[in-house]
Write an enzyme that holds these catalytic residues in place. Structure first.
Site, mmCIF file in Angstrom:
data_model
loop_
_atom_site.group_PDB
_atom_site.id
_atom_site.type_symbol
_atom_site.label_atom_id
_atom_site.label_comp_id
_atom_site.label_asym_id
_atom_site.label_seq_id
_atom_site.Cartn_x
_atom_site.Cartn_y
_atom_site.Cartn_z
ATOM 1 N N CYS A 1 2.067 9.838 -2.512
ATOM 2 C CA CYS A 1 2.599 9.067 -1.377
ATOM 3 C C CYS A 1 2.741 9.909 -0.112
ATOM 4 O O CYS A 1 2.972 9.373 0.974
ATOM 5 C CB CYS A 1 3.950 8.465 -1.752
ATOM 6 S SG CYS A 1 3.869 7.507 -3.259
ATOM 7 N N HIS B 1 7.978 6.034 4.089
ATOM 8 C CA HIS B 1 7.137 5.539 3.000
ATOM 9 C C HIS B 1 7.808 4.299 2.412
ATOM 10 O O HIS B 1 9.019 4.277 2.194
ATOM 11 C CB HIS B 1 6.995 6.630 1.936
ATOM 12 C CG HIS B 1 6.389 6.138 0.661
ATOM 13 N ND1 HIS B 1 5.230 5.409 0.639
ATOM 14 C CD2 HIS B 1 6.788 6.244 -0.636
ATOM 15 C CE1 HIS B 1 4.931 5.091 -0.614
ATOM 16 N NE2 HIS B 1 5.866 5.590 -1.410
ATOM 17 N N ASN C 1 4.275 -0.982 -2.698
ATOM 18 C CA ASN C 1 4.116 0.456 -2.507
ATOM 19 C C ASN C 1 2.619 0.782 -2.484
ATOM 20 O O ASN C 1 1.944 0.674 -3.498
ATOM 21 C CB ASN C 1 4.819 1.176 -3.668
ATOM 22 C CG ASN C 1 4.738 2.688 -3.556
ATOM 23 O OD1 ASN C 1 3.966 3.232 -2.770
ATOM 24 N ND2 ASN C 1 5.528 3.377 -4.360
#
Ligand code: UT7
Length: 331
Positions: free
Chosen positions: A119, A258, A288
């Site tokens: 990520c 994020h 996500n």
């Protein structure tokens, strides 16, 4: 605004993003695994996510995002000197996704490579680009975060399959002496914790190197542990980068984090003692998307006019590795 006098910063001059056409809603997932819209919404904040089809592989989404970023930057692909793609889900292992993007857009003068930092892929990419641009401000670099996580989740595992989505975001960066651009960043990793969030590679063709009891190359996650570390690590990175650059949270106009889970973002805002409204949030639409989440959010906020010139933007990410970090920019 004392930082405004610093020279040769890396500035984002164009952003772009691309999402697969197909949208998968929580109500669709209810028909696939033992879950409910209520559980997914209350535990993660996610309502929908985009799922790639044939023709929407990681390099294709990256290419579409890159073209939009180049158009906004008003430069041609041949003006690019370097292409960095943060991804853990390229459709092939070799060559890099970045080389495929280079071919697709015709960036004949660039060198290209991928980075694997989950990520944090886009943040790490920006950090690397900044180091080059500091020494050569005339460079143009394309930094992309892109994922096709739907290809790597176990669609029978309700613990993970409801959380992830596909997409790509891109930024074109170059040097600027205007005072705008990246002020600084802090990047971290802790490989000791890798078994809390990880994904096997494909089974080895060499029996001597085969992983015993290989149980599929799916994303595996100890959700509760990841959650705890994520909140702590994100707030540490944010505090550290502000201390390092001599600012505090009151100087920051907008945080683009994020997008993993709304509860992580609420806990982060509580821990930093800032209103949730200071965070740009779109996790409910896309889930996500790992390395893609920050550049997609940045592009969305940018195109919506939410990032006025001169405002201070803070980016922060946490993911598999563990990897985490924060970057501070004067937009
Ligand atoms: O990019 C960074 C990487 N990832 C993250 O940031 C994710 C971090 N973690 C999280 O966001 C949360 O831990 C989750 C959203 C993954 C899970 O929320 P939680 O509140 O920590 O739930 P849990 O894992 O403790 O599970 C609670 C219950 C369990 O049932 P039992 O054992 O209490 O009977 C799970 O089996 O919820 C069950 N459960 C589900 N129920 C319905 C797990 N997934 C689902 C589901 N639908 N999809």
């Amino acid at each position: 605004m004392g930082d405004i006098l610093k020279m040769n910063r890396m500035m984002i001059i164009g952003t772009g993003s691309a999402l697969p056409e197909r949208v998968l809603a929580n109500s669709d997932l209810e028909k696939m695994v033992d879950t409910s819209d209520e559980w997914i919404t209350s535990r993660s904040g996610i309502k929908t996510r985009h799922i790639a089809a044939k023709g929407e592989e990681t390099s294709k989404l990256s290419t579409a995002a890159a073209m939009k970023a180049l158009e906004m930057a008003n430069i041609g692909a041949e003006d690019l000197d370097m292409i960095i793609v943060g991804t853990i889900t390229s459709e092939i292992s070799m060559p890099s996704c970045a080389c495929l993007v280079q071919k697709n857009i015709g960036a004949v003068n660039a060198f290209a490579f991928d980075i694997n930092s989950a990520c944090c892929g886009f943040l790490y990419g920006l950090d690397i680009a900044e180091k080059y641009i500091k020494t050569n401000p005339d460079m143009h670099v394309l930094v992309i975060g892109a994922e096709n996580l739907s290809a790597r989740v176990n669609w029978q595992d309700r613990n993970t399959c409801v959380l992830f989505g596909d997409g790509a975001g891109a930024a074109v960066v170059s040097g600027s002496s205007s005072g705008r651009g990246m002020i600084g960043g802090r990047m971290y990793s802790d490989g000791r914790l890798h078994k809390l969030l990880w994904m096997n590679s494909a089974p080895s063709m060499n029996p001597a190197l085969a992983i015993p009891d290989h149980d599929g190359s799916y994303i595996k996650m100890a959700g509760r542990d990841v959650f705890k570390y994520a909140v702590r690590a994100l707030s540490q990175a944010v505090t550290d980068v502000l201390d390092q650059e001599g600012f505090d949270l009151a100087d920051v106009n907008i945080v683009v984090p994020h997008q993993a889970n709304i509860r992580i973002l609420k806990s982060l805002a509580d821990r930093l003692d800032i209103p949730l409204e200071k965070l740009y949030i779109n996790v409910y639409k896309y889930g996500n998307t790992s390395a893609a989440s920050i550049p997609i959010a940045l592009d969305e906020a940018n195109r919506a006019g939410l990032l006025p010139e001169g405002e201070m933007i803070l980016l922060c990410a946490f993911g598999g590795g563990f990897t985490w970090g924060a970057s501070l920019l004067r937009w």
